[in-house]
Structures are given as structure tokens and as C-alpha cells.
Design an enzyme around this catalytic site. Structure first.
Site, mmCIF file in Angstrom:
data_model
loop_
_atom_site.group_PDB
_atom_site.id
_atom_site.type_symbol
_atom_site.label_atom_id
_atom_site.label_comp_id
_atom_site.label_asym_id
_atom_site.label_seq_id
_atom_site.Cartn_x
_atom_site.Cartn_y
_atom_site.Cartn_z
ATOM 1 N N GLU A 182 30.979 82.788 18.395
ATOM 2 C CA GLU A 182 31.148 84.198 18.011
ATOM 3 C C GLU A 182 30.429 84.547 16.711
ATOM 4 O O GLU A 182 29.870 85.639 16.553
ATOM 5 C CB GLU A 182 32.655 84.509 17.883
ATOM 6 N N GLU A 199 19.482 84.194 4.687
ATOM 7 C CA GLU A 199 19.281 82.820 5.157
ATOM 8 C C GLU A 199 18.710 81.981 4.018
ATOM 9 O O GLU A 199 18.182 82.536 3.051
ATOM 10 C CB GLU A 199 18.283 82.813 6.318
ATOM 11 N N LYS A 252 19.521 86.673 17.404
ATOM 12 C CA LYS A 252 20.779 87.324 17.811
ATOM 13 C C LYS A 252 20.573 88.173 19.071
ATOM 14 O O LYS A 252 21.423 88.198 19.962
ATOM 15 C CB LYS A 252 21.313 88.163 16.655
HETATM 16 N N1 HSE Z 1 21.198 86.119 7.124
HETATM 17 C C1 HSE Z 1 22.054 86.647 8.133
HETATM 18 C C2 HSE Z 1 22.135 88.155 7.956
HETATM 19 C C3 HSE Z 1 23.405 86.023 8.010
HETATM 20 O O1 HSE Z 1 21.749 88.633 6.899
HETATM 21 O O2 HSE Z 1 22.561 88.849 8.864
HETATM 22 C C4 HSE Z 1 24.359 86.340 9.124
HETATM 23 O O3 HSE Z 1 23.866 85.868 10.361
#
Ligand code: HSE
Length: 369
Positions: free
Chosen positions: A122, A182, A197
């Protein structure tokens, strides 16, 4: 596995909320260990005993006492190998790793299925927003036609800050400091993270083995102050959107910066918020908002998966899910709007809506990061 932004939050919550989680699942658990690269590194976490740390991730995964492996390392290589080993040894896995699932997901799900264990993820998409479960379960009987939205908190934080007059560099530095970005923020600003995603959302929504390298993408590095001003003149906001549509047997998907009209739900996502809109043939459009990055919003999703995996481990036994809710006898529930008495607007008998205070959440205010 891993004790960064997400892993650190998960470890804290697993230890802090043990009584509540055990009551919810009917499973008594021990956090056996936390595998990290450097045991002695200083970490910004609270109440996690140092002797839980180990640098031997392989031994932890192979430990016969371990039934559930929680992967919060990120990236493909080391994490992928450990997840694979865990599934091969028939251990349930919870992973927050969007890159791994977006590239190797279909193979790993097959591995989990052949071993009769679960692989839950999730937190891999939109952190606290429960969109994976919505697509996998709640909308499983519908035909999803479109999934679109803001899937990266860092870039939304940067673009929102640029709309407020901050520079790109200043906003990126702040997003890194707040733990949204990240470890290599190129993944955020170039749209790579969003493409992972979106691939996962396509796998779920369209039952299609889409992987992220096949998705066309453009990031936000070329979005200039002039672009932001142009958007504002048109009553729009610049948003990095992921869009996937299934039409007439054909799938299209892309990540790109888009001018979104100010009144559209996407334009209202501020700071590190994400917004995902799903259009089902029968359901019509559904919109989900929430924190899309950050320690506790991500850990919340991981813990939800852990609870689900523990219930599976307990043999699907239904436990007293309301055990810890403070249930009051009917008639003694305090009217919620009492709390808003002070903000009644002048000359009106209606209370005025107010967001919950920051103290209602573990991490940051509910709306703006
Ligand atoms: N680096 C990702 C973002 C972290 O900023 O959405 C969450 O997946």
C-alpha cells in the site's frame, strides 16, 4: 529491512502500538531485527532499542522465526533479492518499494502466489492514501476506465512553493529536509518516481503487466517561473500528473506537467499532498487526497499492510476489530459541532468548518506539509 524515513517510522509504530496491533490481529509479535547498512549510524528515531539493528539482512530474512518481512530499503537490486528470498522461503512480505513493484511486480506476485504467501504494498503508491486496496478490493468488480493524479509529493511541494514565489532550488532543498524526496531526487523531479507509481496503478486498475520503463514521462526540471506565471494568468496551477486510460482495448499512460484549472480537485493538492482520481464504469469518478510522502503517512500504510498480513498469518481469524475503539453507549456521544461553537460566523446559526489541529496527527498538519 531498512531504517530510513519510512523504515524508521514503521519500527517506531510497531514498538509503540504493539498492544493495539496485537489486539487488532490476534497475533503476538516480536520485531526480530532491523537490517541496516551501518549499525552505528545516528538515526532520527525514538524508542527503538539499538540491539535490534543488524547489518546482516540475509540472516534476518533466513531466520526461521521470521514469518513476515517488511522491506523499506527501496531500489531494485539488494531489496529485490531479499524480497525474492523471503517469498521463496514462504514468508509474507510487506514492501513500500515502488521501483521494485513497478519493474518486477508481476514476477514477484507470481512467486508469492506459488508459495501461498502475500505481498502487500500500500505504501508504494501515494503514501497514506489507501489507493492500492481500493483498486485491488473495493473496485475489483468494476471496470476502471481511468486513473490519474498527482503521484509525487516532492514535485507537488516544489510546484506549490513556486506558485507561492519560492525558487525551485529553495523548494527542493526544503522537500529533502522534510524527508519527502528520494535519496536521489532526480527520481522525483524527472518523473521517474511517478512513473513507477502509475505502472503499479495500471497493474491494479487494468490487470495489465505494465512496467514503468514503458511509460512516457516528462518531469518538472524545465518548469520555469514564467510557466508558473502563465498558468496563474489562465487561473491554472502547474501540476505533475500521471494519467492512464483504458479505451477500446487500448491503454495509454504518461507522466507530464499539466496546466490544471484552479477549481479542479488536482489543483487543490498542496505541499506534499497527492490526489488520485479513479473513474470506474459503474462507480463514476472517485477522488482521493492525502499526504503522499513523509515518515508517518508512509508508515501508516505499511502498518495497515502488516495488520492485514498478520490477520492472514492468524488464519483469517476475525478478531475484535473494535476492541480498542472508545465505544460509547448511544446517547452519550458528544456532538462534534460543539467544538466549533467559538467559530460560529456572525449572524448565522451554522458552525464554520475547521480542519483538525496539527496535534491530531503524528507528523505534520493534515493539509499542508
Ligand atoms: N519521494 C516520494 C515522493 C516519496 O515525493 O512522493 C513517497 O513515495
Amino acid at each position: 529491512l531498512g531504517c530510513g524515513i519510512v523504515g524508521g517510522g514503521v519500527a517506531e509504530l510497531l514498538l509503540r502500538d504493539r498492544t493495539r496491533i496485537e489486539a487488532l490481529t490476534g497475533v503476538r509479535y516480536n520485531l526480530k531485527g532491523i537490517a541496516v547498512r551501518s549499525v552505528d549510524k545516528r538515526r532520527d528515531i525514538h524508542d527503538v532499542p539499538h540491539d535490534l539493528f543488524t547489518s546482516n539482512a540475509g540472516a534476518l530474512v533466513a531466520d526461521p522465526d521470521v514469518d513476515l518481512v517488511i522491506e523499506c530499503i527501496g531500489g531494485r537490486d539488494a531489496a529485490g533479492e531479499l524480497v525474492e528470498r523471503a517469498l521463496e522461503s514462504r514468508k509474507h512480505v510487506v514492501s513500500a518499494n515502488k521501483e521494485l513493484l513497478a519493474t518486477d511486480g508481476p514476477r514477484l506476485f507470481a512467486l508469492a502466489a506459488s508459495g501461498g504467501v502475500t505481498l502487500q504494498y500500500e505504501a508504494a503508491v501515494a503514501a497514506a492514501i489507501p489507493i492500492v486496496r481500493v483498486l485491488a478490493e473495493s473496485l475489483a468488480g468494476d471496470e476502471v476506465r481511468e486513473v490519474a493524479g498527482i503521484l509525487n509529493g516532492t514535485t507537488n511541494f516544489i510546484l506549490s512553493s513556486m506558485h507561492d514565489g519560492k525558487s525551485y532550488a529553495e523548494a527542493l532543498a526544503q522537500a529533502q529536509e522534510l524527508g519527502f524526496a528520494e535519496s536521489d531526487p532526480t527520481n522525483d523531479v524527472d518523473g521517474i518516481d511517478s512513473s513507477h507509481k502509475l505502472a503499479i496503478l495500471c497493474q491494479l486498475a487494468f490487470r495489465s503487466a505494465v512496467t514503468s520503463p514503458r511509460i512516457a514521462r516528462r518531469g518538472i526540471t524545465n518548469v520555469s517561473v514564467a510557466d508558473i506565471e502563465r498558468a496563474q494568468r489562465l487561473n491554472c496551477a502547474v501540476k505533475l500528473l500521471g494519467v492512464a486510460r483504458y479505451d477500446n482495448g487500448e491503454l495509454s499512460a504518461e507522466i507530464a506537467p499539466v496546466f490544471v484549472p484552479e477549481l479542479h480537485p488536482f489543483a487543490r493538492a498542496q505541499g506534499a499532498e497527492n490526489c488520485v482520481r479513479v473513474v470506474g464504469r459503474s462507480s463514476g469518478p472517485l477522488t482521493f487526497y492525502g499526504q503522499g510522502a513523509g515518515r508517518f503517512p508512509s508508515a501508516s500504510a505499511v502498518i495497515g499492510d502488516i495488520v492485514a498480513a498478520m490477520r492472514t498469518i492468524a488464519g483469517g481469524r476475525t478478531t475484535a476489530r473494535h476492541h480498542h475503539a472508545k465505544l460509547h453507549a448511544a446517547g452519550v456521544i458528544k456532538p462534534a459541532y460543539d467544538a466549533f461553537e467559538k467559530v460560529r460566523s456572525e449572524g448565522s446559526s451554522y458552525p464554520v468548518w475547521r480542519e483538525p489541529t496539527a496535534s491530531a496527527t503524528d507528523d505534520r498538519p493534515a493539509v499542508n506539509a
